[in-house]
Design a protein around this motif. Structure first.
Motif, short mmCIF file in Angstrom:
data_model
loop_
_atom_site.label_atom_id
_atom_site.label_comp_id
_atom_site.label_asym_id
_atom_site.label_seq_id
_atom_site.Cartn_x
_atom_site.Cartn_y
_atom_site.Cartn_z
N PRO A 1 -4.67 2.22 3.33
CA PRO A 1 -3.70 1.27 3.89
C PRO A 1 -3.34 0.13 2.94
N ILE B 1 1.32 5.41 4.43
CA ILE B 1 2.49 4.79 5.06
C ILE B 1 3.26 5.83 5.87
N GLY C 1 2.02 4.24 8.95
CA GLY C 1 2.79 3.03 8.71
C GLY C 1 4.21 3.16 9.23
N ASN C 2 5.16 2.72 8.41
CA ASN C 2 6.57 2.78 8.79
C ASN C 2 7.29 3.74 7.85
N SER D 1 2.64 -1.94 3.16
CA SER D 1 1.28 -1.60 3.61
C SER D 1 1.18 -1.56 5.13
N PRO D 2 0.55 -0.53 5.69
CA PRO D 2 0.33 -0.49 7.14
C PRO D 2 -0.64 -1.58 7.62
#
Length: 386
Positions: free
Chosen positions: A222, A238, A242-243, A303-304
């Motif tokens: 992450p 990610i 994440g996004n 970054s998540p």
């Protein structure tokens, strides 16, 4: 939690600098104006929370090499140029001070020279002369939560009494690392963990032998490492937790029609990049320095696990001018969740950030060897006494 004030005194050309920070803070200036010194001072402050401040100063040549080299004060005649800049009789102690205040707490540390005893080979190591943690904007006697003088660290208990929690601190040990405790030093613990969460990116390698160019054993990542060696795993993380939409948009924004994929072979993760017009994806080893750097910055900024603070030192290095506006948009996206400080020479990047909501811009310059920032409204600040 956003940092509102950064203060540095006695570090290289930063004789006495107090800056009000914002969600995005951009620092510019000519070569030699003090940008690198400001960046290093923030890293040094972060090193306090890791217990590495003394070692970091030693790596820079020791305290004597990092102290402000000019006179303790400038007379009016010196400022007018009537007389040359010269040393005067010192009234204060030799000191390097670092501090900051966020929306909850403030912290400051005072480092000084040891009293040589003639027996130790470590007499060049600086000593921690004072430390303090307080609540609110600026230090006062009424809002001090924890303080350290000499070997004793005291914290404020629920009854409003300042009680000793550590009485044998070595001169090179910070109360941040030795007095932070969930029971008696909770605020210290909270602040220490915030500082440990700060991230710095200035050594993202993109040369031919850069670690990011080669397959590497991957685990969920992450947070991109400081050298970018785990890029492929960070990008895949990610994509999974994440996004991924923001990631795909950031890549397409910089390289129209491009996309990335991560291949895995016996646990080794490798980055591949699909580009419009090519019949096969390019491996990380084939990417240009600028393309690889942009992908590294993308992994760091998306970054998540958002950091309280990310500091980027000259992120434009190796980037083609066409990538600077996409990088600016990427930083603005990251700033929705993370406070960002950008030290940059690139006018295009600075312009791309300057109209962002909550952006402060400081142009550093030197006057009689001292770094100035031209701050009109200096935040309230008080250093701890020894």
């Amino acid at each position: 939690m956003m940092i509102l004030t950064l203060a540095v005194s006695g570090y290289r050309s930063l004789r006495d600098l107090i800056l009000p920070l914002d969600r995005i803070t951009v620092v510019t200036g000519a070569n030699g104006s003090g940008k690198s010194s400001l960046y290093r001072s923030i890293r040094l402050l972060a090193d306090v929370a890791q217990g590495r401040a003394i070692a970091s100063l030693a790596a820079e040549g020791g305290l004597s090499s990092t102290l402000w080299a000019g006179p303790e004060a400038f007379s009016r005649a010196m400022k007018r140029g009537d007389v040359p800049v010269q040393g005067t009789l010192r009234k204060g102690v030799v000191s390097l001070k670092l501090g900051f205040a966020d929306e909850d707490y403030g912290y400051a540390i005072d480092l000084g020279l040891p009293v040589a005893d003639g027996t130790s080979m470590f007499n060049a190591d600086p000593e921690i002369k004072a430390e303090v943690l307080w609540a609110g904007e600026a230090l006062s006697r009424a809002n001090e939560i924890a303080g350290r003088t000499g070997p004793t660290a005291r914290v404020l208990n629920p009854q409003g009494q300042r009680i000793p929690v550590v009485q044998n601190l070595a001169q090179f040990d910070s109360m941040m690392t030795h007095a932070a405790d969930p029971k008696d030093g909770l605020e210290l613990l909270v602040m220490r963990e915030r500082m440990r969460g700060w991230r710095f990116y200035d050594h993202l390698r993109t040369d031919r032998d850069a670690p990011a160019r080669f397959p590497k054993i991957g685990t969920r990542t992450p947070v991109l490492s400081a050298d970018g060696s785990d890029l492929a795993a960070a990008l895949r993380t990610i994509q999974e937790i994440g996004n991924p939409v923001a990631l795909a948009d950031a890549i397409d924004d910089a390289f129209s029609g491009a996309s990335i994929e991560i291949s895995v072979n016996e646990g080794y993760f490798e980055l591949l990049m699909n580009q419009k017009g090519l019949l096969r994806p390019l491996r990380a080893s084939e990417l240009s320095d600028g393309t690889l750097r942009y992908l590294l910055l993308t992994a760091a900024l998306l970054s998540p696990r958002p950091a309280p603070l990310i500091v980027l030192n000259e992120p434009e290095t190796s980037l083609h001018p066409s990538l600077l506006e996409p990088l600016g948009r990427l930083i603005r996206t990251a700033a929705e969740k993370t406070q960002v400080i950008v030290v940059s020479h690139a006018e295009v990047l600075v312009h791309a950030l300057s109209d962002a909501p909550g952006c402060a811009h400081f142009h550093l310059y030197k006057e009689l060897g001292e770094t100035q920032a031209g701050v009109d409204d200096t935040p309230r600040w008080k250093w701890p006494s020894r």
